[in-house]
Scaffold this motif. Structure first.
Motif: not given
Length: 210
Positions: A156-168, A170-177
């Motif tokens: 595992l090189q890196e993991i961080k929380a991020a807000s990502v807006t999916l195509a389906d 409109k509201n951003p979701k809290r995911l992990f990059e």
């Protein structure tokens, strides 16, 4: 009648002894010379025989050196042919590595993970994506470490929380990059691992006789 020898018999005996001594000395000298001549002739014969053997050995050594050179040249040619053959075989087997890599990532990626980028550098592959939870990333690491035929040594090189807006949505979701570095097995190693994994499975599936 009494005969008296008035000649100097002592001097005559002395002369005879001297003569006998000189004769014996001469015979000894002649015998010594004969022995020396015989010894010299034998030595010369031995030297000639040894020189002949030396010349024969030199000629044989020269022939052997030529044969060794030929063998060395032949070995170098064989090694060069083996190297070219291995290079061709590696090229043929490496052509299918991207296909195996993509198929393996599809099999080992759990639900809830979306891969965004795959970059291969030799036997290393950098995988970047987003996951719904940290547990999904951990599951992906376990799959590539223990269940994969073509992937190994995940890091595992890196993991961080991020807000990502999916195509389906409109509201951003809290995911992990995240980004994971995994090793790519060579086809030979992958084949050996597959055969090793199939052997315990076949033993486990064999019926037991009581």
């Amino acid at each position: 009648m009494i005969l008296i020898n008035l000649l100097p018999h002592r001097e005559e005996k002395r002369r005879l002894r001297k003569q006998a001594f000189y004769i014996g000395l001469g015979l000894s000298a002649v015998a010594g010379l004969v022995l020396v001549a015989l010894w010299y002739a034998v030595q010369q014969q031995m030297i000639s025989s040894q020189q002949a053997r030396n010349e024969f050995l030199k000629s044989e050594i020269t022939k052997l050196d030529e044969q060794i050179k030929d063998v060395s040249t032949l070995k170098e040619e064989i090694e060069a042919l083996k190297a070219r053959q291995k290079a061709v075989e590696d090229l043929q087997t490496d052509r299918n590595l991207p296909v195996h890599l993509l198929n393996e990532l599809v099999r080992q990626t759990p639900e809830g993970i979306f891969l965004k980028q795959i970059r291969q550098d030799g036997d290393s592959v950098m995988v970047s994506g987003v996951a719904q939870t940290n547990e999904r990333v951990s599951e992906f690491l376990r799959h590539t470490a223990y269940n994969s035929q073509w992937l190994e040594r995940p890091e595992l090189q890196e993991i961080k929380a991020a807000s990502v807006t999916l195509a389906d949505s409109k509201n951003p979701k809290r995911l992990f990059e995240f980004s994971v570095k995994v090793g790519l097995k060579r086809p030979q190693a992958a084949g050996a691992a597959a055969s090793g994994a199939s052997a315990p499975a076949s033993r486990a599936s064999a019926p037991q006789v009581n």
